[in-house]
Design a protein around this motif. Structure first.
Motif, mmCIF file in Angstrom:
data_model
loop_
_atom_site.group_PDB
_atom_site.id
_atom_site.type_symbol
_atom_site.label_atom_id
_atom_site.label_comp_id
_atom_site.label_asym_id
_atom_site.label_seq_id
_atom_site.Cartn_x
_atom_site.Cartn_y
_atom_site.Cartn_z
ATOM 1 N N CYS A 140 0.490 32.929 54.374
ATOM 2 C CA CYS A 140 1.340 34.001 52.957
ATOM 3 C C CYS A 140 0.686 34.417 52.281
ATOM 4 O O CYS A 140 -0.037 34.324 51.495
ATOM 5 N N SER A 142 1.245 34.779 48.871
ATOM 6 C CA SER A 142 1.849 34.404 47.684
ATOM 7 C C SER A 142 1.311 33.405 47.906
ATOM 8 O O SER A 142 0.418 32.212 46.715
ATOM 9 N N CYS A 143 1.132 31.628 48.464
ATOM 10 C CA CYS A 143 1.275 30.652 48.189
ATOM 11 C C CYS A 143 -0.425 30.921 49.506
ATOM 12 O O CYS A 143 -1.243 29.790 49.376
ATOM 13 N N SER A 145 -0.669 30.277 52.731
ATOM 14 C CA SER A 145 -0.734 29.223 53.574
ATOM 15 C C SER A 145 -0.090 29.493 54.765
ATOM 16 O O SER A 145 -0.182 31.010 55.138
ATOM 17 N N CYS A 180 8.896 31.947 52.756
ATOM 18 C CA CYS A 180 7.940 32.207 53.028
ATOM 19 C C CYS A 180 7.849 29.653 53.122
ATOM 20 O O CYS A 180 9.319 29.426 52.180
ATOM 21 N N LYS A 182 7.054 27.766 52.280
ATOM 22 C CA LYS A 182 6.295 26.943 51.772
ATOM 23 C C LYS A 182 6.930 27.282 49.537
ATOM 24 O O LYS A 182 7.154 25.883 49.085
ATOM 25 N N CYS A 183 6.413 28.209 49.925
ATOM 26 C CA CYS A 183 6.436 28.994 48.179
ATOM 27 C C CYS A 183 7.772 29.278 47.776
ATOM 28 O O CYS A 183 8.476 30.147 46.710
#
Length: 461
Positions: A140, A142-143, A145, A180, A182-183
């Motif tokens: 990802c 952004s995060c 992961s 995503c 996660k985020c």
């Protein structure tokens, strides 16, 4: 008297001396002697001693072998740690060369790299399984992961399917973003992962190299750093965020008074601790704060003129512009009329009569001087009346049009009767309203249903 255990035994408990006299030469009955029976116990003792020695030897050998295997495991672990340190050092070399060995900016990125080398440290949040270095992954932006590529492909497809099934009338026709896991950062439909790429996005299907970071292509990252400074990332292809820019640049202080000094590009803003002294927007006071980027609004109060300049009043310096709500009245360029706008700044607008004007009905245009009125054209007005159904049948005229007097068939409010009557009037019949009041027990029974039905006022006993 002696204790019992010291007394000489009798019968079966005879003393050892009496028993020994039995076997001495010339003692006992007729002086016979008996052969000793100690050979058998000695052989059994020797056998037990040898077995104990063999067991002890086996225990020592097993302990030595286990300790040697532990030493071998420690040696393997040390070799793996050394190899991991070499890989991390090669990844960070181009960065630490710029910082003189300072690695404080690599803490966050270094944590992502360390997790890659630890078995089971990274887990795909979709299938809850470990991410191995030989598996195809997606990261990802952004995060940062890591997810298995097949897992994230299925996730994106299912997410778009669920959103389309709930929101779209024409199911599957619109393109929806997917988040995503996660985020929850949203990605456009065109960003659905369909290829296994390295972290920097330069190489497709990067091979598993034991001397490189897992899922890395081994080349310089070269991603644009954030916040944008014009430089790119110097690390080798890596997971996680790019570290702060390590390059040295020569920059002046925030107020611009001091001479430029060499600073790290990621931390180039610095203060000379001198008073700013810049003229504030009120044009009367200067900034008294120490060296900074942007000056705050002036906190003082001063006498400020209105926008048109006719009146003055004490106003906060932070909002110097204000209107006195008086008509401007300044002579217009035509010299015949005055400005009719309320207190304003800048140049007054041109005379509205000097531009091209039309007759009252708007059918003909004329360019007469501003001192002359445009006469009606004599044609039919044809402007839309207030009923919004008919047009004015009068000749071109000034002022508002008359009420609509055309006869039309109208229906009363209750819908029981119809009648021809002028368009501007409303048809109200004489029938009593049959609707039930708010009490739900009595009828309205009022004539001319132009008034809404009233609430129940009957006293129920």
């Amino acid at each position: 008297m002696e204790p019992v255990w010291r007394q000489q035994g009798r019968g079966r408990g005879r003393s050892q001396e009496a028993q020994g006299a039995r076997f001495r030469p010339g003692g006992g009955r007729g002086g016979r002697t008996e052969a000793p029976h100690s050979a058998a116990p000695l052989d059994k003792f020797e056998e037990i001693r040898k077995s104990n020695q063999a067991a002890a030897q086996r225990l020592v050998e097993s302990h030595v072998s286990s300790s040697s295997s532990d030493d071998e495991d420690d040696d393997d672990r040390e070799r793996q740690d050394g190899k991991r340190g070499q890989i991390l050092a090669s990844t960070f070399t181009t960065y630490t060369n710029q910082t003189g060995g300072d690695a404080t900016g690599l803490v966050r990125t270094g944590q992502y790299l360390s997790d890659l080398f630890q078995s089971g440290a990274l887990t795909c949040l979709i299938c809850i399984a470990s991410v191995k270095r030989t598996q195809q992954v997606w990261s990802c932006c952004s995060c940062f992961s890591l997810f298995h590529l097949p897992c994230i492909q299925k996730w994106a497809k299912d997410s778009v399917f669920l959103v389309s099934s709930v929101t779209d009338d024409d199911f599957g026709q619109k393109q929806h973003p997917w988040p995503c896991p996660k985020c929850r950062a949203e990605y456009p439909p065109s960003a659905k992962p369909n290829r296994y790429m390295c972290y920097c996005g330069k190489l497709q299907d990067p091979p598993a190299d034991p001397w490189l970071v897992p899922h890395s292509c081994g080349s310089v990252c070269q991603k644009e750093l954030k916040p944008t400074c014009g430089h790119t990332c110097l690390l080798l292809c890596h997971p996680g965020p790019c570290p702060p820019c390590p390059k040295m640049v020569s920059v002046a202080c925030m107020c611009g008074k001091a001479k430029p000094l060499p600073r790290r590009c990621s931390n180039k803003a610095w203060s000379c601790q001198q008073q700013c002294g810049k003229l504030l927007p009120c044009r009367q006071h200067t900034c008294s704060q120490t060296c900074h980027t942007e000056c705050r609004p002036c906190p003082r109060v001063s006498v400020q003129s209105c926008v048109c300049g006719r009146q003055k009043a004490e106003r906060p310096c932070s909002s110097p512009q204000w209107n006195c709500q008086q008509v401007c009245g300044f002579p217009l360029p035509c010299g015949n009329h005055a400005c009719e706008k309320v207190c304003h700044d800048g140049v007054c607008p041109p005379c509205p009569r000097s531009v091209s004007r039309t007759c009252p009905c708007g059918k003909t245009k004329s360019s007469l001087p501003c001192t002359e009125e445009v006469m009606p054209c004599g044609d039919t007005c044809d402007r839309r009346l207030s009923c919004l159904k008919h047009t004015c049948s009068m000749r071109c005229h000034r002022g508002s049009c008359e009420t609509c007097r055309q006869e039309v068939e109208k229906e009363c409010r209750c819908g029981k009767h119809r009648k021809l009557m002028p368009c501007h009037k409303e048809y109200l019949c004489d029938s009593k309203c049959p609707k039930t009041r708010s009490c739900q027990r009595h009828q309205c029974r009022r004539k001319k249903a132009s008034v809404p039905c009233v609430s129940c006022w009957v006293n129920v006993r």
